[in-house]
Design a protein around this motif. Structure first.
Motif, short mmCIF file in Angstrom:
data_model
loop_
_atom_site.label_atom_id
_atom_site.label_comp_id
_atom_site.label_asym_id
_atom_site.label_seq_id
_atom_site.Cartn_x
_atom_site.Cartn_y
_atom_site.Cartn_z
N UNK A 162 0.84 -1.21 0.00
CA UNK A 162 0.00 0.00 0.00
C UNK A 162 0.87 1.25 0.00
N UNK A 163 1.93 1.24 0.79
CA UNK A 163 2.85 2.39 0.80
C UNK A 163 3.44 2.60 -0.59
N UNK A 164 3.84 1.51 -1.24
CA UNK A 164 4.41 1.60 -2.59
C UNK A 164 3.37 2.14 -3.57
N UNK A 165 2.12 1.70 -3.41
CA UNK A 165 1.05 2.19 -4.28
C UNK A 165 0.79 3.68 -4.10
N UNK A 166 0.84 4.14 -2.86
CA UNK A 166 0.63 5.57 -2.59
C UNK A 166 1.76 6.40 -3.20
#
Length: 194
Positions: free
Chosen positions: A58-62
């Motif tokens: 999720x952090x990578x997606x953000x």
């Protein structure tokens, strides 16, 4: 910057934070010095993500979203809902140099008020439907009372007691209609005030 009640983060084209006010960290439950000028966007997202429980993907997606938004150069606005019910409205403002300004506003109260108003509106619609239904019942009761009066008159002296009951039913029906009109007026006034 210390006294702003809105959070603001500005990062440049190299994704380095060039300005951040302490309120951002407080909004997310971080120490004031957890994210400072000179940190990268990746550091910022990683620290926020750790606090709110985002997994690595999720952090990578953000982070990827920020990069795509910078390429597109389009303003974005969305809500971040915390598990405890707190809601932040986050706005991404792209800059000409492919950097960005992020603003954060605690809109928990506004969103809760909106939910309450929507629920009140729903209940008001339900109440109006019920009042309409009771109004129809009252009208039908008056019709039954009229028919009973006619039947009592047809029976003459033998129907005298029946006529008294029919008159009482008619009077109750009229009183019910009057109460319905008053309830409708109060309901409408309540909606208008809200």
């Amino acid at each position: 910057m210390e006294y702003l009640r809105h959070g603001i983060v500005i990062y440049d084209r190299d994704e380095e934070i060039v300005l951040i006010n302490p309120y951002v960290s407080r909004m997310f439950g971080l120490a004031d010095n957890a994210v400072i000028v000179g940190c990268t966007l990746t550091d910022y997202i990683d620290r926020i993500g750790n606090i709110v429980g985002w997994p690595q993907d999720r952090k990578a997606g953000i982070l990827q979203n920020h990069r795509e938004w910078a390429r597109e150069g389009v303003r974005r606005q969305f809500d971040h809902q915390f598990d405890d019910g707190k809601v932040l409205e986050i706005t991404y403002h792209p800059q000409a140099d492919r950097g960005a300004v992020l603003t954060f506003v605690d809109v928990t109260h506004e969103r809760n008020l909106k939910r309450v108003n929507e629920r009140r509106d729903d209940l008001t619609r339900q109440t109006a439907a019920m009042l309409e239904r009771v109004g129809r019942i009252s009208a039908n009761t008056r019709l039954v009372a009229l028919n009973a009066s006619i039947e009592a008159a047809r029976l003459g002296d033998e129907g005298r007691g029946f006529a008294v009951v029919a008159a009482e039913v008619r009077d109750l029906s009229i009183e019910t209609s009057d109460v319905l009109v008053e309830i409708s007026r109060i309901n409408h006034a309540s909606l208008h005030i809200a």
